[in-house]
Scaffold this motif. Structure first.
Motif, PDB file in Angstrom:
ATOM      1  N   LEU A  60       0.831  -1.210   0.000  1.00  0.00           N
ATOM      2  CA  LEU A  60       0.000   0.000   0.000  1.00  0.00           C
ATOM      3  C   LEU A  60       0.867   1.261   0.000  1.00  0.00           C
ATOM      4  O   LEU A  60       0.562   2.235  -0.700  1.00  0.00           O
ATOM      5  CB  LEU A  60      -0.940  -0.004   1.204  1.00  0.00           C
ATOM      6  CG  LEU A  60      -2.086  -1.009   1.140  1.00  0.00           C
ATOM      7  CD1 LEU A  60      -2.873  -1.004   2.441  1.00  0.00           C
ATOM      8  CD2 LEU A  60      -3.009  -0.666  -0.025  1.00  0.00           C
ATOM      9  N   ARG A  61       1.956   1.255   0.786  1.00  0.00           N
ATOM     10  CA  ARG A  61       2.850   2.411   0.826  1.00  0.00           C
ATOM     11  C   ARG A  61       3.476   2.649  -0.556  1.00  0.00           C
ATOM     12  O   ARG A  61       3.539   3.789  -1.040  1.00  0.00           O
ATOM     13  CB  ARG A  61       3.945   2.203   1.871  1.00  0.00           C
ATOM     14  CG  ARG A  61       4.889   3.379   2.022  1.00  0.00           C
ATOM     15  CD  ARG A  61       5.970   3.125   3.056  1.00  0.00           C
ATOM     16  NE  ARG A  61       6.674   1.868   2.864  1.00  0.00           N
ATOM     17  CZ  ARG A  61       7.653   1.665   1.996  1.00  0.00           C
ATOM     18  NH1 ARG A  61       8.043   2.634   1.206  1.00  0.00           N
ATOM     19  NH2 ARG A  61       8.258   0.495   1.906  1.00  0.00           N
ATOM     20  N   LEU A  62       3.914   1.575  -1.213  1.00  0.00           N
ATOM     21  CA  LEU A  62       4.508   1.718  -2.546  1.00  0.00           C
ATOM     22  C   LEU A  62       3.481   2.195  -3.565  1.00  0.00           C
ATOM     23  O   LEU A  62       3.790   3.026  -4.437  1.00  0.00           O
ATOM     24  CB  LEU A  62       5.133   0.393  -2.986  1.00  0.00           C
ATOM     25  CG  LEU A  62       6.365  -0.050  -2.189  1.00  0.00           C
ATOM     26  CD1 LEU A  62       6.787  -1.449  -2.609  1.00  0.00           C
ATOM     27  CD2 LEU A  62       7.496   0.942  -2.363  1.00  0.00           C
ATOM     28  N   LYS A  63       2.256   1.704  -3.457  1.00  0.00           N
ATOM     29  CA  LYS A  63       1.195   2.182  -4.358  1.00  0.00           C
ATOM     30  C   LYS A  63       0.943   3.669  -4.160  1.00  0.00           C
ATOM     31  O   LYS A  63       0.721   4.406  -5.127  1.00  0.00           O
ATOM     32  CB  LYS A  63      -0.095   1.396  -4.127  1.00  0.00           C
ATOM     33  CG  LYS A  63      -0.098   0.020  -4.728  1.00  0.00           C
ATOM     34  CD  LYS A  63      -1.441  -0.660  -4.483  1.00  0.00           C
ATOM     35  CE  LYS A  63      -1.522  -2.016  -5.122  1.00  0.00           C
ATOM     36  NZ  LYS A  63      -2.835  -2.655  -4.895  1.00  0.00           N
ATOM     37  N   GLN A  64       0.959   4.123  -2.899  1.00  0.00           N
ATOM     38  CA  GLN A  64       0.766   5.548  -2.626  1.00  0.00           C
ATOM     39  C   GLN A  64       1.898   6.378  -3.226  1.00  0.00           C
ATOM     40  O   GLN A  64       1.658   7.438  -3.812  1.00  0.00           O
ATOM     41  CB  GLN A  64       0.683   5.797  -1.120  1.00  0.00           C
ATOM     42  CG  GLN A  64      -0.586   5.319  -0.482  1.00  0.00           C
ATOM     43  CD  GLN A  64      -0.549   5.440   1.032  1.00  0.00           C
ATOM     44  OE1 GLN A  64       0.503   5.636   1.625  1.00  0.00           O
ATOM     45  NE2 GLN A  64      -1.716   5.329   1.654  1.00  0.00           N
ATOM     46  N   GLU A  65       3.130   5.897  -3.076  1.00  0.00           N
ATOM     47  CA  GLU A  65       4.264   6.622  -3.642  1.00  0.00           C
ATOM     48  C   GLU A  65       4.160   6.706  -5.162  1.00  0.00           C
ATOM     49  O   GLU A  65       4.432   7.755  -5.759  1.00  0.00           O
ATOM     50  CB  GLU A  65       5.579   5.944  -3.249  1.00  0.00           C
ATOM     51  CG  GLU A  65       5.939   6.105  -1.797  1.00  0.00           C
ATOM     52  CD  GLU A  65       7.224   5.386  -1.425  1.00  0.00           C
ATOM     53  OE1 GLU A  65       7.986   4.996  -2.340  1.00  0.00           O
ATOM     54  OE2 GLU A  65       7.460   5.208  -0.223  1.00  0.00           O
ATOM     55  N   ILE A  66       3.759   5.613  -5.786  1.00  0.00           N
ATOM     56  CA  ILE A  66       3.601   5.607  -7.247  1.00  0.00           C
ATOM     57  C   ILE A  66       2.483   6.558  -7.654  1.00  0.00           C
ATOM     58  O   ILE A  66       2.625   7.339  -8.604  1.00  0.00           O
ATOM     59  CB  ILE A  66       3.325   4.175  -7.756  1.00  0.00           C
ATOM     60  CG1 ILE A  66       4.575   3.308  -7.590  1.00  0.00           C
ATOM     61  CG2 ILE A  66       2.868   4.196  -9.209  1.00  0.00           C
ATOM     62  CD1 ILE A  66       4.328   1.835  -7.813  1.00  0.00           C
ATOM     63  N   ARG A  68       1.415   9.197  -6.128  1.00  0.00           N
ATOM     64  CA  ARG A  68       1.812  10.596  -5.954  1.00  0.00           C
ATOM     65  C   ARG A  68       2.685  11.081  -7.114  1.00  0.00           C
ATOM     66  O   ARG A  68       2.640  12.256  -7.477  1.00  0.00           O
ATOM     67  CB  ARG A  68       2.596  10.761  -4.642  1.00  0.00           C
ATOM     68  CG  ARG A  68       1.717  10.884  -3.446  1.00  0.00           C
ATOM     69  CD  ARG A  68       2.530  11.303  -2.221  1.00  0.00           C
ATOM     70  NE  ARG A  68       1.955  10.641  -1.070  1.00  0.00           N
ATOM     71  CZ  ARG A  68       2.534   9.683  -0.366  1.00  0.00           C
ATOM     72  NH1 ARG A  68       3.742   9.283  -0.653  1.00  0.00           N
ATOM     73  NH2 ARG A  68       1.909   9.128   0.646  1.00  0.00           N
ATOM     74  N   GLY A  69       3.478  10.200  -7.671  1.00  0.00           N
ATOM     75  CA  GLY A  69       4.416  10.609  -8.717  1.00  0.00           C
ATOM     76  C   GLY A  69       3.890  10.473 -10.133  1.00  0.00           C
ATOM     77  O   GLY A  69       4.572  10.846 -11.077  1.00  0.00           O
ATOM     78  N   VAL A  70       2.681   9.939 -10.294  1.00  0.00           N
ATOM     79  CA  VAL A  70       2.164   9.673 -11.633  1.00  0.00           C
ATOM     80  C   VAL A  70       0.862  10.440 -11.836  1.00  0.00           C
ATOM     81  O   VAL A  70      -0.001  10.469 -10.973  1.00  0.00           O
ATOM     82  CB  VAL A  70       1.913   8.156 -11.818  1.00  0.00           C
ATOM     83  CG1 VAL A  70       1.276   7.887 -13.165  1.00  0.00           C
ATOM     84  CG2 VAL A  70       3.205   7.397 -11.675  1.00  0.00           C
ATOM     85  N   SER A  71       0.745  11.065 -13.018  1.00  0.00           N
ATOM     86  CA  SER A  71      -0.509  11.721 -13.396  1.00  0.00           C
ATOM     87  C   SER A  71      -0.879  11.248 -14.798  1.00  0.00           C
ATOM     88  O   SER A  71      -0.008  10.828 -15.573  1.00  0.00           O
ATOM     89  CB  SER A  71      -0.360  13.234 -13.354  1.00  0.00           C
ATOM     90  OG  SER A  71       0.547  13.649 -14.346  1.00  0.00           O
ATOM     91  N   LEU A  72      -2.131  11.337 -15.123  1.00  0.00           N
ATOM     92  CA  LEU A  72      -2.591  10.879 -16.439  1.00  0.00           C
ATOM     93  C   LEU A  72      -1.935  11.661 -17.581  1.00  0.00           C
ATOM     94  O   LEU A  72      -1.469  11.054 -18.549  1.00  0.00           O
ATOM     95  CB  LEU A  72      -4.113  10.937 -16.525  1.00  0.00           C
ATOM     96  CG  LEU A  72      -4.729  10.364 -17.784  1.00  0.00           C
ATOM     97  CD1 LEU A  72      -4.306   8.905 -17.981  1.00  0.00           C
ATOM     98  CD2 LEU A  72      -6.232  10.479 -17.737  1.00  0.00           C
ATOM     99  N   PRO A  73      -1.843  12.972 -17.496  1.00  0.00           N
ATOM    100  CA  PRO A  73      -1.144  13.682 -18.583  1.00  0.00           C
ATOM    101  C   PRO A  73       0.319  13.267 -18.689  1.00  0.00           C
ATOM    102  O   PRO A  73       0.865  13.178 -19.797  1.00  0.00           O
ATOM    103  CB  PRO A  73      -1.273  15.162 -18.193  1.00  0.00           C
ATOM    104  CG  PRO A  73      -2.469  15.218 -17.316  1.00  0.00           C
ATOM    105  CD  PRO A  73      -2.498  13.916 -16.580  1.00  0.00           C
ATOM    106  N   GLY A  74       0.961  12.996 -17.564  1.00  0.00           N
ATOM    107  CA  GLY A  74       2.352  12.552 -17.599  1.00  0.00           C
ATOM    108  C   GLY A  74       2.494  11.198 -18.261  1.00  0.00           C
ATOM    109  O   GLY A  74       3.434  10.955 -19.030  1.00  0.00           O
ATOM    110  N   VAL A  75       1.562  10.296 -17.978  1.00  0.00           N
ATOM    111  CA  VAL A  75       1.590   8.968 -18.598  1.00  0.00           C
ATOM    112  C   VAL A  75       1.353   9.093 -20.097  1.00  0.00           C
ATOM    113  O   VAL A  75       2.029   8.439 -20.898  1.00  0.00           O
ATOM    114  CB  VAL A  75       0.539   8.036 -17.942  1.00  0.00           C
ATOM    115  CG1 VAL A  75       0.390   6.748 -18.727  1.00  0.00           C
ATOM    116  CG2 VAL A  75       0.903   7.759 -16.503  1.00  0.00           C
TER     117      VAL A  75
END
Length: 110
Positions: A60-66, A68-75
């Motif tokens: 869960l902590r790793l999912k939260q970190e991911i 926070r760092g990922v947005s749809l426009p960035g992807v």
């Protein structure tokens, strides 16, 4: 002869009592060993459960970190840079909702 018979009976009775005591001790030791095995199994289960909970918290902590760092426009921008503009999986074909399937007694001509 009466005294010898009484002595033999008392020795026989003492041997029976000793045998019962030894048998009870053996049964007691066996029950303690069974109890100990059950406690050990319960402890192992608790340790395994604790490890699984810790792994879940880490996931869960790793999912939260991911997240926070990922947005749809960035992807989308990263996909465009790599040259992937199409979905990886094609959308399944959907039949029209008004399709009627004929039943076993239905000729289909209504």
């Amino acid at each position: 002869m009466g005294r010898r018979a009484d002595l033999a009976r008392s020795r026989n009775a003492a041997a029976k009592v000793a045998a019962v005591i030894i048998l009870c001790a053996i049964v007691g030791v066996w029950l303690l060993s069974v109890r100990q095995r059950r406690l050990a199994a319960a402890h192992e289960l608790a340790v395994a459960h604790s490890i699984a909970q810790e792994h879940e918290r880490t996931i869960l902590r790793l999912k939260q970190e991911i997240a926070r760092g990922v947005s749809l426009p960035g992807v989308r921008a990263a996909a465009a840079q790599v040259g992937v503009n199409q979905p990886v999986l094609a959308a399944p074909a959907v039949e029209p909702a008004h399709t009627v399937v004929a039943g076993p007694n239905d000729g289909g001509d209504d």
